[in-house]
Write an enzyme that holds these catalytic residues in place. Sequence first.
Site, PDB file in Angstrom:
ATOM      1  N   TYR A 161       0.724  -1.108   0.179  1.00 11.81           N
ATOM      2  CA  TYR A 161       0.052   0.107   0.030  1.00 11.81           C
ATOM      3  C   TYR A 161       0.823   1.400  -0.159  1.00 11.81           C
ATOM      4  O   TYR A 161       0.856   2.327  -0.746  1.00 11.81           O
ATOM      5  CB  TYR A 161      -0.904   0.050   1.320  1.00 11.81           C
ATOM      6  N   LYS A 165       1.095   4.221  -3.035  1.00 12.22           N
ATOM      7  CA  LYS A 165       0.806   5.762  -2.877  1.00 12.22           C
ATOM      8  C   LYS A 165       2.044   6.547  -3.338  1.00 12.22           C
ATOM      9  O   LYS A 165       1.683   7.691  -3.841  1.00 12.22           O
ATOM     10  CB  LYS A 165       0.182   5.970  -1.589  1.00 12.22           C
TER      11      LYS A 165
HETATM   12  P1  NAP Z   1     -13.276   2.397   1.766  1.00  8.10           P
HETATM   13  O1  NAP Z   1     -14.362   3.017   2.464  1.00  8.10           O
HETATM   14  O2  NAP Z   1     -12.993   1.272   1.694  1.00  8.10           O
HETATM   15  O3  NAP Z   1     -13.799   2.923   0.155  1.00  8.10           O
HETATM   16  C1  NAP Z   1     -12.959   2.582  -0.934  1.00  8.10           C
HETATM   17  C2  NAP Z   1     -13.649   2.867  -2.185  1.00  8.10           C
HETATM   18  O4  NAP Z   1     -12.801   2.218  -3.304  1.00  8.10           O
HETATM   19  C3  NAP Z   1     -14.939   1.890  -2.210  1.00  8.10           C
HETATM   20  O5  NAP Z   1     -16.130   2.453  -2.821  1.00  8.10           O
HETATM   21  C4  NAP Z   1     -14.676   0.722  -2.929  1.00  8.10           C
HETATM   22  O6  NAP Z   1     -15.614   0.243  -3.605  1.00  8.10           O
HETATM   23  C5  NAP Z   1     -13.830   1.652  -4.043  1.00  8.10           C
HETATM   24  N1  NAP Z   1     -12.962   0.695  -4.945  1.00  8.10           N
HETATM   25  C6  NAP Z   1     -12.102  -0.306  -4.476  1.00  8.10           C
HETATM   26  N2  NAP Z   1     -11.752  -0.984  -5.675  1.00  8.10           N
HETATM   27  C7  NAP Z   1     -12.161  -0.319  -6.727  1.00  8.10           C
HETATM   28  C8  NAP Z   1     -12.234  -0.605  -8.086  1.00  8.10           C
HETATM   29  N3  NAP Z   1     -11.430  -1.468  -8.939  1.00  8.10           N
HETATM   30  N4  NAP Z   1     -12.880   0.281  -8.955  1.00  8.10           N
HETATM   31  C9  NAP Z   1     -13.628   1.354  -8.320  1.00  8.10           C
HETATM   32  N5  NAP Z   1     -13.794   1.371  -6.975  1.00  8.10           N
HETATM   33  C10 NAP Z   1     -13.076   0.627  -6.284  1.00  8.10           C
HETATM   34  O7  NAP Z   1     -11.839   3.414   1.938  1.00  8.10           O
HETATM   35  P2  NAP Z   1     -11.712   4.949   2.017  1.00  8.10           P
HETATM   36  O8  NAP Z   1     -11.002   5.170   3.221  1.00  8.10           O
HETATM   37  O9  NAP Z   1     -13.000   5.772   2.031  1.00  8.10           O
HETATM   38  O10 NAP Z   1     -10.697   4.887   1.009  1.00  8.10           O
HETATM   39  C11 NAP Z   1     -10.787   5.997  -0.019  1.00  8.10           C
HETATM   40  C12 NAP Z   1      -9.342   6.453  -0.487  1.00  8.10           C
HETATM   41  O11 NAP Z   1      -8.583   7.204   0.760  1.00  8.10           O
HETATM   42  C13 NAP Z   1      -8.305   5.360  -0.799  1.00  8.10           C
HETATM   43  O12 NAP Z   1      -7.798   5.863  -1.980  1.00  8.10           O
HETATM   44  C14 NAP Z   1      -7.460   5.133   0.271  1.00  8.10           C
HETATM   45  O13 NAP Z   1      -6.409   4.611   0.138  1.00  8.10           O
HETATM   46  C15 NAP Z   1      -7.354   6.666   0.707  1.00  8.10           C
HETATM   47  N6  NAP Z   1      -6.919   6.947   2.003  1.00  8.10           N
HETATM   48  C16 NAP Z   1      -7.752   6.477   3.300  1.00  8.10           C
HETATM   49  C17 NAP Z   1      -7.439   6.644   4.518  1.00  8.10           C
HETATM   50  C18 NAP Z   1      -8.146   6.194   5.707  1.00  8.10           C
HETATM   51  O14 NAP Z   1      -7.721   6.564   6.777  1.00  8.10           O
HETATM   52  N7  NAP Z   1      -9.554   5.934   5.536  1.00  8.10           N
HETATM   53  C19 NAP Z   1      -6.174   7.365   4.830  1.00  8.10           C
HETATM   54  C20 NAP Z   1      -5.375   7.716   3.557  1.00  8.10           C
HETATM   55  C21 NAP Z   1      -5.738   7.515   2.344  1.00  8.10           C
HETATM   56  P3  NAP Z   1     -16.303  -1.163  -3.286  1.00  8.10           P
HETATM   57  O15 NAP Z   1     -17.349  -0.806  -1.988  1.00  8.10           O
HETATM   58  O16 NAP Z   1     -16.987  -1.717  -4.260  1.00  8.10           O
HETATM   59  O17 NAP Z   1     -15.226  -2.063  -2.516  1.00  8.10           O
END
Ligand code: NAP
Length: 236
Positions: A161, A165
């Site tokens: 991961y 990034k």
């Molecule tokens: P999340 O709740 O798991 O949401 C991830 C989203 O990405 C879901 O809608 C998922 O769809 C979608 N996804 C996964 N694979 C995909 C694909 N092949 N095509 C289209 N959509 C896809 O996670 P989140 O925390 O909101 O993450 C959003 C972004 O923020 C990510 O890039 C993550 O790396 C980044 N981020 C998060 C955090 C944190 O603490 N949460 C911190 C830093 C960065 P499904 O429901 O279909 O799986």
Amino acid sequence: MTDTTIALVTGANKGLGRETVRRLAALGWTVLLGSRDAERGAEAAAELEGDVHAVTIDVRDDESVASAAKEIEQRWGRLDVLVNNAGIAGERVPPVDVTADHMRLVFETNTFGPVRVTHAMLPLLERSTAPRIVMVSSGLGSIGVTSDPTTFASTIVSLTYPSSKTALNMITSQYAKALPRFRVNVADPGYTATDLNGNSGTQTVTEGTDAIVALATVAPDGPTGTFVDRAGTVPW
Ligand code: NAP
């Protein structure tokens, strides 16, 4: 063609993407809620107020991305803002056991996905008077943050991961130079409670989308090629 701002957010059926859609729609924008699953996307869009439309887009799949670009062209004619948000944490594998296949799996979504989507959407963004691209990265992708022993991020040891990034960060920096008329920036949401981390994050999704929304709404002569979180600049 409409005068409203038109934005696409990938991976927006839940988590940070969904909250980004909610906040951008509250600005009066037309927001396309990207979801790889049509049903999950339609359900999420129906729950949100404003001009929100579900668009099916799987960022790992060339055909799905091409078909989303075609649909957007036919229905809305252009894009002003692209938020490459879809991402996965990937399987937790000790670094010494990581194979190229483990890496490929995570990069396919987190790194190649944003390139696949950006490449397909560029002709639509070119039609905007103020094109903006936001790449949703992570502090875990920052070599500066993860090599600083005073940070929590430095205690997380993983090959997949974080490096996916880091690569995304460089890709964004290069896009910013290649597209001088565009604003192309990287957002670090910060540690936010979502399914990605089993809801262990300490921030709300509203706090987690502050940097994303700030970059999605950046002025046409505002910063480009930057990496920020809700508190300010993040070291590369
Ligand atoms: P999340 O709740 O798991 O949401 C991830 C989203 O990405 C879901 O809608 C998922 O769809 C979608 N996804 C996964 N694979 C995909 C694909 N092949 N095509 C289209 N959509 C896809 O996670 P989140 O925390 O909101 O993450 C959003 C972004 O923020 C990510 O890039 C993550 O790396 C980044 N981020 C998060 C955090 C944190 O603490 N949460 C911190 C830093 C960065 P499904 O429901 O279909 O799986």
